[in-house]
Enzyme design. Structure first.
Site, mmCIF file in Angstrom:
data_model
loop_
_atom_site.group_PDB
_atom_site.id
_atom_site.type_symbol
_atom_site.label_atom_id
_atom_site.label_comp_id
_atom_site.label_asym_id
_atom_site.label_seq_id
_atom_site.Cartn_x
_atom_site.Cartn_y
_atom_site.Cartn_z
ATOM 1 N N ASP A 51 42.234 41.240 45.892
ATOM 2 C CA ASP A 51 42.070 42.284 45.222
ATOM 3 C C ASP A 51 42.743 41.575 43.450
ATOM 4 O O ASP A 51 44.153 41.226 43.887
ATOM 5 C CB ASP A 51 42.632 43.106 45.501
ATOM 6 C CG ASP A 51 42.683 44.093 45.087
ATOM 7 O OD1 ASP A 51 41.790 44.766 44.421
ATOM 8 O OD2 ASP A 51 43.287 44.910 44.115
ATOM 9 N N GLU A 103 38.385 38.741 44.154
ATOM 10 C CA GLU A 103 37.492 39.813 43.143
ATOM 11 C C GLU A 103 37.418 39.282 41.540
ATOM 12 O O GLU A 103 39.125 39.175 41.087
ATOM 13 C CB GLU A 103 38.120 41.392 43.321
ATOM 14 C CG GLU A 103 38.191 42.126 42.534
ATOM 15 C CD GLU A 103 38.955 43.271 42.253
ATOM 16 O OE1 GLU A 103 38.345 44.064 42.233
ATOM 17 O OE2 GLU A 103 40.566 43.181 42.178
#
Length: 402
Positions: A327, A381
């Site tokens: 992330d 991401e």
């Protein structure tokens, strides 16, 4: 009273300390944290925590009546790791570390950064547990995964937050408590065991190949969806125990469904029991994130890299995850991510905005996962124009698969 650790499995060696400082003690979770042990014929737990430069570290918990003077831990000669064996400790007992930063200073109560289990929020203690001896039934899946060519295999991912997908129709809060008088809440959470049937059946029926779970690491705030973590090594207790989460992954694999975990090395929340100001000042963190109200990890510190890279391997080793979706990669790569004021912008030694520590950490994480688990997917991401995201580190890439 805590005793010096004698069990060879949990003794902190000079090699461990050296590798931790380099950021290369990749199985640090084998010794740090809380582990069941037997010493001089007595059953108990070995504890170890990194807290350099402090005056003392005491262990407090249900087993000693939360007495801050009952169990002092012992510091290693170098490296600032405090450890000890406490006889009589059993599984499922709550505990914290009481850290004395300077002589006579007020004690700081912290959850165990390496705890394998934690209390269900809003409670904040770590919980002793034994994650060994789970009998996995996914050998066929793991063998097939090892032979699969991931870039040439179908990939259809169902991304889901376990607490939001479905709940019991009982009018309770997620954790099973009663809502305020006159109100009806959204329902209590399904357990890992229930999800291993209901969610797995749904995903299989809909034709997905993988489930991607929003972060299931322990976190205090439901509204963060798991992205503001306090317990990086503990599956959240909202839905059950660590072994019940293992069973959920096992059930996915039995149904032919892979499991991808959202992983959050970009930053962590400020809650008092967490990693922030762990020894009375910055230890794990570098600075506050300008947008998210969280702390950014100090990725230039070897011990922090050890903590995070070990954590990635932990979910692959112990929970048989098939992939990690990293992330917030952009927020890590750019030194000035989220900073609009030109006067506050920083630049590296090359005069660019690349966070050199972060990019090296990402490459090291991906290359280490490739070394130990070449059949696992590493997913970024990342939506900026950063070049070579999926190229190998040896040619300047970041080393992601997707």
């Amino acid at each position: 009273m805590a005793e010096m650790t004698k069990d060879a499995r949990y003794l902190i060696s000079s090699d461990d300390v050296y590798l931790m400082g380099k950021g290369e003690w990749y199985r640090s979770y084998d010794k740090l944290g809380a582990h069941p042990a037997t010493q001089d014929g007595e059953d108990g737990y070995c504890f170890a925590v990194w807290a350099p430069g402090v005056t003392s570290v005491r262990l407090v918990g249900e087993f000693n009546g939360w007495d801050e003077n009952a169990d002092y831990l012992f510091e290693t000669e170098t490296g600032g790791i405090w450890c000890g064996f406490v006889p009589g400790v059993h599984a499922d007992e709550c505990y914290k570390y009481a850290i004395e930063p300077t002589p006579g200073a007020e004690l700081i109560y912290k959850a165990d950064p390496y705890a394998f289990h934690a209390q269900c929020p809003p409670d904040t203690a770590s919980v002793t547990t034994d994650i060994r001896h789970y009998e996995w039934g996914d050998n066929a899946w793991m063998l097939e995964r090892n032979k699969r060519k991931m870039l040439k295999s179908p990939l259809n991912i169902f991304e889901v937050h376990l607490g939001s997908w479905k709940r019991h129709d009982d009018g309770l809060n997620g954790n099973g408590t009663e809502p305020p008088a006159g109100e009806r809440a959204g329902g209590s959470y399904l357990t890992y065991d229930e999800l291993s049937v209901e969610l797995v059946d749904y995903v299989k029926k809909m034709g997905y190949t993988h489930i991607e779970l929003l972060p299931i690491m322990e976190h205090p705030f439901d509204g963060s969806w798991g992205y503001q973590i306090t317990g990086y090594y503990a599956p959240t207790s909202r839905y059950g125990s660590p072994k019940e989460f293992m069973h959920f992954v096992d059930a996915c694999h039995e149904a032919g469904i892979g499991v991808i975990l959202d992983w959050v090395p970009g930053g962590f929340c400020k809650d008092a029991q967490g990693l922030g100001n762990f020894v009375g000042h910055k230890l794990y963190e570098e600075k506050e994130h300008p947008n998210w109200g969280t702390y950014k990890f100090n990725l230039g510190k070897g011990e922090v890299r050890t903590f995070l890279i070990s954590n990635a391997l932990y979910w692959l080793d112990q929970y048989h995850a098939d992939g990690l979706r990293m992330d917030g990669v952009s927020s890590m790569l750019y030194m000035n991510f989220g900073i609009d004021d030109p006067s506050q912008k920083r630049f590296n030694s090359k005069g660019t905005e690349e966070d050199l520590d972060a990019s090296e950490f990402i490459r090291r994480t991906n290359s280490t996962v490739e070394r130990y688990h070449p059949d696992v997917m590493m997913i970024a991401e990342e939506s900026t124009a950063w070049p070579l995201v999926t190229y190998p580190p040896e040619v300047g890439g970041l080393g992601f698969n997707f």
